[in-house]
Design a protein around this motif. Structure first.
Motif, PDB file in Angstrom:
ATOM      1  N   ASP A  31       0.620  -1.165  -0.044  1.00 25.18           N
ATOM      2  CA  ASP A  31      -0.187   0.119  -0.135  1.00 25.18           C
ATOM      3  C   ASP A  31       0.924   1.367   0.101  1.00 25.18           C
ATOM      4  O   ASP A  31       0.573   2.303  -0.630  1.00 25.18           O
ATOM      5  N   ALA A  32       1.870   1.160   1.047  1.00 24.57           N
ATOM      6  CA  ALA A  32       2.791   2.579   1.078  1.00 24.57           C
ATOM      7  C   ALA A  32       3.598   2.546  -0.353  1.00 24.57           C
ATOM      8  O   ALA A  32       3.824   3.766  -0.680  1.00 24.57           O
ATOM      9  N   ALA A  33       3.828   1.289  -0.825  1.00 26.04           N
ATOM     10  CA  ALA A  33       4.808   1.546  -2.146  1.00 26.04           C
ATOM     11  C   ALA A  33       3.938   1.872  -3.390  1.00 26.04           C
ATOM     12  O   ALA A  33       4.615   2.604  -4.193  1.00 26.04           O
ATOM     13  N   LEU A  34       2.905   1.538  -3.310  1.00 23.10           N
ATOM     14  CA  LEU A  34       1.770   1.937  -4.771  1.00 23.10           C
ATOM     15  C   LEU A  34       1.604   3.509  -4.370  1.00 23.10           C
ATOM     16  O   LEU A  34       1.557   4.199  -5.282  1.00 23.10           O
ATOM     17  N   LEU A  71      10.475  -5.351  -5.523  1.00 20.29           N
ATOM     18  CA  LEU A  71       9.543  -4.684  -5.008  1.00 20.29           C
ATOM     19  C   LEU A  71       8.769  -3.955  -6.005  1.00 20.29           C
ATOM     20  O   LEU A  71       7.455  -3.666  -6.043  1.00 20.29           O
ATOM     21  N   GLN A  72       9.662  -3.349  -7.211  1.00 23.06           N
ATOM     22  CA  GLN A  72       8.958  -2.484  -8.365  1.00 23.06           C
ATOM     23  C   GLN A  72       7.867  -3.684  -9.009  1.00 23.06           C
ATOM     24  O   GLN A  72       7.007  -3.114  -9.389  1.00 23.06           O
ATOM     25  N   ARG A  77       2.313  -5.605 -10.304  1.00 27.79           N
ATOM     26  CA  ARG A  77       1.139  -6.558 -10.357  1.00 27.79           C
ATOM     27  C   ARG A  77       0.236  -6.196  -9.446  1.00 27.79           C
ATOM     28  O   ARG A  77      -1.088  -6.471  -9.607  1.00 27.79           O
ATOM     29  N   GLU A  78       0.282  -5.561  -8.196  1.00 30.31           N
ATOM     30  CA  GLU A  78      -0.556  -4.946  -7.285  1.00 30.31           C
ATOM     31  C   GLU A  78      -1.240  -3.829  -7.889  1.00 30.31           C
ATOM     32  O   GLU A  78      -2.669  -3.957  -7.778  1.00 30.31           O
ATOM     33  N   PHE A  83      -6.555  -2.357 -10.683  1.00 25.97           N
ATOM     34  CA  PHE A  83      -6.963  -2.000 -11.902  1.00 25.97           C
ATOM     35  C   PHE A  83      -8.147  -3.039 -12.406  1.00 25.97           C
ATOM     36  O   PHE A  83      -9.055  -2.537 -12.825  1.00 25.97           O
ATOM     37  N   GLU A  84      -8.068  -4.281 -12.495  1.00 24.29           N
ATOM     38  CA  GLU A  84      -8.707  -5.146 -12.840  1.00 24.29           C
ATOM     39  C   GLU A  84     -10.078  -5.225 -11.863  1.00 24.29           C
ATOM     40  O   GLU A  84     -11.204  -5.324 -12.573  1.00 24.29           O
ATOM     41  N   GLU A  85      -9.765  -5.124 -10.575  1.00 15.45           N
ATOM     42  CA  GLU A  85     -10.841  -4.959  -9.639  1.00 15.45           C
ATOM     43  C   GLU A  85     -11.901  -3.944 -10.075  1.00 15.45           C
ATOM     44  O   GLU A  85     -13.170  -4.019  -9.813  1.00 15.45           O
TER      45      GLU A  85
END
Length: 216
Positions: A31-34, A71-72, A77-78, A83-85
């Motif tokens: 979450d923080a990385a996004l 991590l990247q 992927r996340e 995006f799909e959801e």
């Protein structure tokens, strides 16, 4: 009937709790990385910065991903899963053909509109990695192509349903729709041009008017 000693169940339960806690921690880091990648790009991600944001040690963050590269790719992927959801799967509930295609594009447009202030990882990532071969670029390309494949399939189905002209070139229409999204992101985020979202919506209507099958 032989009962299982209580002591024998403790290691399994303890292990399950540890796995669940590890998954929760990894999700919090992602979450923080996004959020960080949306603001600073994928190249702005670092184990040290995330450790500061999450209040963890660098070794604790590193243990969940192993490398900055992993991590990247995990962030990519996340982002794609979310995006799909938000865009793809809800659109599949619409009737086949033009209603589904319209839902896919409008949900895509709505998401990009929201991301104008934070940034779209698909678009910013393309700028960062367009000339940098490697697994991060490959992961990004794969996710974008997956979305494009779904959108192209929706265009093809709309043509097969008779909603679009029989001579509709699905790839050409996809190219034009993608161009609208890129133009929106550029004009709204970089140029700060008022009314960019409305122009993108009108552009979509213009594209549909050219490809829509004639009645009768």
């Amino acid at each position: 009937m032989t009962s299982t000693p209580l002591a024998a169940t403790r290691p399994a339960r303890s292990g399950a709790r540890a796995v669940h806690k590890g998954q929760q921690t990894r999700a919090s880091i992602l979450d923080a990385a996004l959020s960080l990648a949306s603001q600073k790009g994928l190249e702005g991600l670092s184990i040290g910065h995330l450790a500061d944001i999450t209040g963890m040690s660098k070794s604790g963050v590193f243990a969940h991903f192993g490398s900055r590269e992993e991590l990247q790719m995990s962030v990519i992927r996340e982002y794609h899963a979310r995006f799909e959801e938000e865009v793809f799967y809800p659109s599949l509930r619409e009737p086949r053909g033009l209603p589904r295609l319209e839902a896919m594009f409008r949900r895509w447009l709505a998401r990009v509109s929201i991301e104008i202030d934070s940034g779209c990882i698909y678009i910013s990532g393309a700028v960062e990695f367009d000339d940098r071969p490697g697994p991060v670029r490959d992961a990004l390309v794969d996710m974008v192509r997956t979305w494009h494949t779904g959108l192209e399939r929706a265009i093809t189905i709309a043509r097969e349903e008779g909603h679009l002209r029989a001579d509709t070139d699905a790839r050409q229409m996809l190219f034009e729709l993608h161009g609208l999204v890129l133009a929106l992101h550029h004009d709204a985020r970089f140029l700060r041009t008022p009314g960019s979202v409305q122009r993108a919506e009108q552009g979509f209507l213009n594209v549909l008017a050219r490809y829509r099958a004639l009645p009768g």
